[in-house]
Design a protein around this motif. Structure first.
Motif, PDB file in Angstrom:
ATOM      1  N   GLY A 230      -6.019  13.888  96.137  1.00 55.91           N
ATOM      2  CA  GLY A 230      -6.134  14.893  95.087  1.00 55.91           C
ATOM      3  C   GLY A 230      -6.720  16.194  95.610  1.00 55.91           C
ATOM      4  O   GLY A 230      -6.258  17.281  95.249  1.00 55.91           O
ATOM      5  N   ILE A 231      -7.737  16.084  96.446  1.00 49.13           N
ATOM      6  CA  ILE A 231      -8.325  17.287  97.054  1.00 49.13           C
ATOM      7  C   ILE A 231      -7.286  17.982  97.943  1.00 49.13           C
ATOM      8  O   ILE A 231      -7.138  19.210  97.902  1.00 49.13           O
ATOM      9  N   TRP A 232      -6.571  17.199  98.714  1.00 51.16           N
ATOM     10  CA  TRP A 232      -5.531  17.751  99.581  1.00 51.16           C
ATOM     11  C   TRP A 232      -4.455  18.459  98.753  1.00 51.16           C
ATOM     12  O   TRP A 232      -4.053  19.589  99.058  1.00 51.16           O
TER      13      TRP A 232
ATOM     14  N   VAL B 293      -3.376  22.402  98.803  1.00 52.58           N
ATOM     15  CA  VAL B 293      -1.985  22.701  99.154  1.00 52.58           C
ATOM     16  C   VAL B 293      -1.327  23.546  98.070  1.00 52.58           C
ATOM     17  O   VAL B 293      -0.530  24.439  98.358  1.00 52.58           O
ATOM     18  N   SER B 294      -1.679  23.291  96.817  1.00 56.82           N
ATOM     19  CA  SER B 294      -1.053  24.028  95.718  1.00 56.82           C
ATOM     20  C   SER B 294      -1.713  25.373  95.443  1.00 56.82           C
ATOM     21  O   SER B 294      -1.406  26.019  94.454  1.00 56.82           O
ATOM     22  N   GLY B 295      -2.604  25.809  96.319  1.00 57.04           N
ATOM     23  CA  GLY B 295      -3.170  27.143  96.196  1.00 57.04           C
ATOM     24  C   GLY B 295      -4.585  27.191  95.663  1.00 57.04           C
ATOM     25  O   GLY B 295      -5.115  28.275  95.428  1.00 57.04           O
ATOM     26  N   GLY B 296      -5.207  26.074  95.462  1.00 51.23           N
ATOM     27  CA  GLY B 296      -6.582  26.061  94.986  1.00 51.23           C
ATOM     28  C   GLY B 296      -7.558  26.432  96.085  1.00 51.23           C
ATOM     29  O   GLY B 296      -7.251  26.345  97.270  1.00 51.23           O
ATOM     30  N   SER B 297      -8.733  26.880  95.680  1.00 50.00           N
ATOM     31  CA  SER B 297      -9.774  27.220  96.639  1.00 50.00           C
ATOM     32  C   SER B 297     -11.114  26.740  96.090  1.00 50.00           C
ATOM     33  O   SER B 297     -11.231  26.410  94.903  1.00 50.00           O
ATOM     34  N   CYS B 298     -12.104  26.711  96.938  1.00 50.40           N
ATOM     35  CA  CYS B 298     -13.440  26.305  96.488  1.00 50.40           C
ATOM     36  C   CYS B 298     -13.951  27.276  95.421  1.00 50.40           C
ATOM     37  O   CYS B 298     -14.589  26.859  94.453  1.00 50.40           O
ATOM     38  N   ARG B 299     -13.652  28.544  95.591  1.00 46.49           N
ATOM     39  CA  ARG B 299     -14.093  29.555  94.625  1.00 46.49           C
ATOM     40  C   ARG B 299     -13.438  29.340  93.261  1.00 46.49           C
ATOM     41  O   ARG B 299     -14.090  29.375  92.231  1.00 46.49           O
TER      42      ARG B 299
ATOM     43  N   LEU C 164     -14.879  25.073  86.929  1.00 43.74           N
ATOM     44  CA  LEU C 164     -15.855  24.078  86.473  1.00 43.74           C
ATOM     45  C   LEU C 164     -17.010  24.706  85.709  1.00 43.74           C
ATOM     46  O   LEU C 164     -17.592  24.076  84.827  1.00 43.74           O
ATOM     47  N   LEU C 165     -17.350  25.939  86.044  1.00 44.08           N
ATOM     48  CA  LEU C 165     -18.428  26.641  85.343  1.00 44.08           C
ATOM     49  C   LEU C 165     -17.910  27.425  84.134  1.00 44.08           C
ATOM     50  O   LEU C 165     -18.670  28.150  83.499  1.00 44.08           O
ATOM     51  N   CYS C 166     -16.621  27.285  83.841  1.00 47.57           N
ATOM     52  CA  CYS C 166     -15.964  27.982  82.714  1.00 47.57           C
ATOM     53  C   CYS C 166     -16.119  29.492  82.804  1.00 47.57           C
ATOM     54  O   CYS C 166     -16.273  30.183  81.793  1.00 47.57           O
ATOM     55  N   GLN C 167     -16.079  30.024  84.019  1.00 50.31           N
ATOM     56  CA  GLN C 167     -16.183  31.463  84.211  1.00 50.31           C
ATOM     57  C   GLN C 167     -14.838  32.109  84.510  1.00 50.31           C
ATOM     58  O   GLN C 167     -14.701  33.312  84.443  1.00 50.31           O
ATOM     59  N   ASP C 168     -13.850  31.299  84.841  1.00 51.28           N
ATOM     60  CA  ASP C 168     -12.521  31.819  85.134  1.00 51.28           C
ATOM     61  C   ASP C 168     -11.691  31.754  83.860  1.00 51.28           C
ATOM     62  O   ASP C 168     -11.181  30.717  83.477  1.00 51.28           O
ATOM     63  N   LYS C 169     -11.550  32.888  83.185  1.00 45.24           N
ATOM     64  CA  LYS C 169     -10.870  32.925  81.893  1.00 45.24           C
ATOM     65  C   LYS C 169      -9.378  32.624  82.015  1.00 45.24           C
ATOM     66  O   LYS C 169      -8.755  32.185  81.066  1.00 45.24           O
ATOM     67  N   ASP C 170      -8.777  32.845  83.202  1.00 46.68           N
ATOM     68  CA  ASP C 170      -7.348  32.586  83.367  1.00 46.68           C
ATOM     69  C   ASP C 170      -7.032  31.100  83.429  1.00 46.68           C
ATOM     70  O   ASP C 170      -5.916  30.692  83.177  1.00 46.68           O
ATOM     71  N   SER C 171      -8.004  30.273  83.792  1.00 44.37           N
ATOM     72  CA  SER C 171      -7.714  28.847  83.941  1.00 44.37           C
ATOM     73  C   SER C 171      -8.024  28.040  82.693  1.00 44.37           C
ATOM     74  O   SER C 171      -7.743  26.856  82.653  1.00 44.37           O
ATOM     75  N   LEU C 172      -8.587  28.664  81.688  1.00 48.90           N
ATOM     76  CA  LEU C 172      -8.904  27.922  80.472  1.00 48.90           C
ATOM     77  C   LEU C 172      -7.655  27.736  79.622  1.00 48.90           C
ATOM     78  O   LEU C 172      -6.810  28.626  79.531  1.00 48.90           O
ATOM     79  N   LEU C 173      -7.538  26.598  78.977  1.00 49.07           N
ATOM     80  CA  LEU C 173      -6.309  26.256  78.251  1.00 49.07           C
ATOM     81  C   LEU C 173      -6.025  27.191  77.087  1.00 49.07           C
ATOM     82  O   LEU C 173      -4.885  27.559  76.846  1.00 49.07           O
ATOM     83  N   PHE C 174      -7.056  27.613  76.359  1.00 45.17           N
ATOM     84  CA  PHE C 174      -6.787  28.421  75.173  1.00 45.17           C
ATOM     85  C   PHE C 174      -6.255  29.795  75.541  1.00 45.17           C
ATOM     86  O   PHE C 174      -5.557  30.420  74.777  1.00 45.17           O
ATOM     87  N   ASN C 175      -6.546  30.284  76.743  1.00 50.66           N
ATOM     88  CA  ASN C 175      -6.003  31.561  77.176  1.00 50.66           C
ATOM     89  C   ASN C 175      -4.572  31.422  77.667  1.00 50.66           C
ATOM     90  O   ASN C 175      -3.825  32.388  77.674  1.00 50.66           O
ATOM     91  N   GLN C 176      -4.167  30.254  78.108  1.00 51.70           N
ATOM     92  CA  GLN C 176      -2.824  30.045  78.596  1.00 51.70           C
ATOM     93  C   GLN C 176      -1.805  30.109  77.472  1.00 51.70           C
ATOM     94  O   GLN C 176      -0.689  30.527  77.654  1.00 51.70           O
ATOM     95  N   ARG C 177      -2.162  29.664  76.304  1.00 53.49           N
ATOM     96  CA  ARG C 177      -1.220  29.602  75.184  1.00 53.49           C
ATOM     97  C   ARG C 177      -0.890  30.991  74.640  1.00 53.49           C
ATOM     98  O   ARG C 177       0.168  31.208  74.092  1.00 53.49           O
ATOM     99  N   SER C 178      -1.791  31.950  74.758  1.00 50.15           N
ATOM    100  CA  SER C 178      -1.563  33.261  74.174  1.00 50.15           C
ATOM    101  C   SER C 178      -0.621  34.124  75.020  1.00 50.15           C
ATOM    102  O   SER C 178      -0.203  35.166  74.584  1.00 50.15           O
ATOM    103  N   ARG C 179      -0.291  33.702  76.221  1.00 50.98           N
ATOM    104  CA  ARG C 179       0.565  34.508  77.093  1.00 50.98           C
ATOM    105  C   ARG C 179       1.998  34.345  76.795  1.00 50.98           C
ATOM    106  O   ARG C 179       2.540  33.424  76.395  1.00 50.98           O
TER     107      ARG C 179
END
Length: 188
Positions: free
Chosen positions: A155-157, A161-167, A173-188
């Motif tokens: 899973g880590i690999w 591979v799919s473009g994820g990074s530690c950042r 995980l800290l809910c600071q990335d507004k683009d990755s939250l589900l409720f923001n994905q639906r409005s696009r």
């Protein structure tokens, strides 16, 4: 009690896959159909996790349906030396197989695209190892631990591979990335 075991094990085995389906595929079915029909390599890259989930669910259904039907009775598990947690262990092993198929699909197709043949070999060998764990050791608890270790590492690999990074993982995980939250994905 048999119905409770049946539904409990079914939800353990297929619940996370069902949740992934509901939150990723069912929200935009027309986009998924367009990506499947489209012949571009970008479409194939984005459909890869979906196909891995499909292969995982099919594998889980074929491997676990007989065990689930046995849980409805009549009969008793453990009468011929089976562990008392046989159904639960089978459910968790099915869950591992479903998720691993998704991760293996991501890593495998990345290896094919970038012509990293050792990646394909690692995917093949881990697939054989996880499939053979029940033959290697009669201890189902040890088999589950080893399978989950392989699941976490794969899973880590697949994440990287799919473009994820530690950042990006930290921000999500800290809910600071507004683009990755589900409720923001639906409005696009």
């Amino acid at each position: 009690m048999t119905a409770a075991v049946f539904f409990g094990c079914a939800f353990v085995a297929f619940g996370p896959a069902l949740a992934l389906y509901i939150f990723t595929i069912a929200t935009e079915p027309l986009r998924i159909i367009f990506l499947i029909i489209g012949k571009s390599s970008e479409g194939l890259k984005s459909i890869n996790p979906v196909s891995g989930l499909g292969f995982g669910i099919m594998s889980g259904v074929f491997s676990f349906v007989n065990t689930l039907s046995d849980s409805l009775g009549p009969g008793t598990v453990g009468i011929h030396g089976d562990p008392p947690q046989f159904f639960l262990n089978s459910a968790f092993m099915t869950l591992v197989i479903i998720l691993l198929h998704m991760f293996w699909g991501i890593v495998f197709f990345d290896g094919c695209e970038k012509k990293k043949w050792y990646t394909l070999l690692v995917v093949l060998l881990t697939h054989l190892l996880v499939s053979a764990l029940t033959f290697i050791s009669p201890y189902s608890g040890l088999n589950l631990v080893l399978a989950y270790i392989i699941l976490v590492l794969t899973g880590i690999w697949a994440f990287f591979v799919s473009g994820g990074s530690c950042r990006s993982l930290k921000l999500c995980l800290l809910c600071q990335d507004k683009d990755s939250l589900l409720f923001n994905q639906r409005s696009r």
